[in-house]
Structures are given as C-alpha cells and as structure tokens.
Design a protein around this motif. Structure first.
Motif, mmCIF file in Angstrom:
data_model
loop_
_atom_site.group_PDB
_atom_site.id
_atom_site.type_symbol
_atom_site.label_atom_id
_atom_site.label_comp_id
_atom_site.label_asym_id
_atom_site.label_seq_id
_atom_site.Cartn_x
_atom_site.Cartn_y
_atom_site.Cartn_z
ATOM 1 N N TYR A 47 1.075 -1.725 0.405
ATOM 2 C CA TYR A 47 0.131 0.353 -0.229
ATOM 3 C C TYR A 47 0.590 1.214 -0.212
ATOM 4 C CZ TYR A 47 -3.167 3.961 2.167
ATOM 5 O OH TYR A 47 -3.453 4.663 1.889
ATOM 6 N N TYR A 140 -6.486 -1.450 -3.054
ATOM 7 C CA TYR A 140 -8.219 -1.656 -2.035
ATOM 8 C C TYR A 140 -8.879 -2.990 -2.122
ATOM 9 C CZ TYR A 140 -12.891 -0.632 -1.562
ATOM 10 O OH TYR A 140 -14.957 -1.507 -0.929
ATOM 11 N N PHE A 199 -8.393 3.393 3.186
ATOM 12 C CA PHE A 199 -8.757 3.280 1.612
ATOM 13 C C PHE A 199 -10.165 4.449 1.758
ATOM 14 C CE2 PHE A 199 -7.245 -0.642 1.653
ATOM 15 C CZ PHE A 199 -6.436 0.123 0.564
#
Length: 203
Positions: A47, A140, A199
């Motif tokens: 991420y 995601y 997110f």
C-alpha cells in the motif's frame, strides 16, 4: 519488634500475582495470528509503496468509495468483538447458555460484514470502480478481500466454539478454545481498523 510490620515481608513473592495474567487462548492461535500479522504487514507495505509512486491516485481514490459501507463494517466488527468479550466473561462464570447466546450474536453481526461488502462491491462496479479502475482500487480490492477471507475463517471458528459451548464443553476451568477464537476475531477487528482509514478516510 512489632511483628505486624514484618508480616508483609514474609508474603510469598507470587501470592499477589493476577491469575488472569496468563496469555489468553493457546500457543497455536498465536502462531496463526503472527502469520496473519506478517501477511498484512507485507500488504500494508505494498500500500505505502504504491501510494509513494502514485500519490495522485491515492489522493482522489477514497472519493469514489462508499464511506458508509466502511463505517457500517467497522461498527459490525467492533460490536461483534464486544459480544465475544461478553461470551468469554460468561463462560468464566459458568454461564454457558448466556455465553452461547453472545457467540450467536457475534456470528450474526460478523455475517453482516460480507453482506455489506457484497452490496458495496455491486455499488462500486455500477459506478465503474473495479480492479481495472486504477492502482488505488487494485490495492483496495486485494487488501479488503484478503481481510474478508480471514473474516470467513474467523466466522467458522466462532461457529465451532458456539457448538462446543452449547454442548457444555467449556467451563470456568477450561475455556481455552473459546478464548482462542475470540482472540483471532479481535485480530480481524484490529486489522480492519487499520484498513478502514487507509482507503475510506486518508487522502
């Protein structure tokens, strides 16, 4: 010499130890939890690497997600986790029937997560938010769906201990299996509390 002053010095060093200071669950579940945490540490690293290389995608990415879905999942998992706390507390009091009801409620709330996720994904796809929509959404989906897999495992564990609790297998003397399932369930809660802001909130 006043012996009343000397008495505390003769108290055995372990007399005041808390009997609940032991590690909850069992060693097997903690090995599993360690593996899960390592797995998500790697995913969180992905991420941050992706965000460092594509900051603009992560800046606007949350705007297209249904924040209400993320908030709903958060509340469902936290409330479900609370039910497991109450279930363990009930077993410690040898209240198996009450513990069983708390576990069933935890399972019911936990099942709300995949249900909400299903409708969220349908909403996403309708609005063009799929795995091909950009790097943010690829990360995601990979992270949230991986978490969902672990939630399914957790729900299976809760179902197993619900059956055993209903049969009266756990008691105040032995409830390690129930505690292990609860600890794993709390781990999925903690991981989601990290995923959610990444997110749905942070830009």
């Amino acid at each position: 010499m006043n012996t009343s002053l000397a008495e505390p010095l003769t108290t055995p060093p372990d007399a005041n130890l808390d009997t609940d200071s032991r590690v909850p669950g069992n060693s097997g579940i903690w090995v599993g939890i360690f593996c899960v945490l390592v797995e998500f540490l790697m995913l969180f690293t992905v991420y941050f690497v992706a965000k460092a290389h594509h900051p603009e995608a992560f800046q606007g990415g949350p705007d297209k997600l249904a924040t209400v879905a993320g908030v709903t999942i958060t509340m469902l998992l936290l409330t479900s986790g609370y039910c497991m706390v109450k279930a363990v507390a009930a077993v410690r009091q040898d209240a198996s029937t009450r513990a069983f009801r708390w576990i069933l409620l935890a399972i019911l709330l936990g099942c709300g997560y995949p249900l909400v996720k299903y409708f969220e994904i349908r909403w996403n796809i309708t609005h063009g938010v799929d795995g091909q929509a950009g790097i943010f959404y690829t990360v995601y989906y990979y992270l949230t769906l991986t978490h969902l897999v672990h939630v399914f495992w957790g729900l299976l564990g809760l179902s197993w201990v619900a059956i055993r609790t209903n049969r009266g297998i756990y008691s105040s003397e032995e409830y390690g299996g129930l505690e292990a399932a609860a600890v794993y369930w709390h781990t999925t809660d903690v991981i989601w509390l990290v995923i959610f802001p990444f997110f749905y909130v942070l830009r």
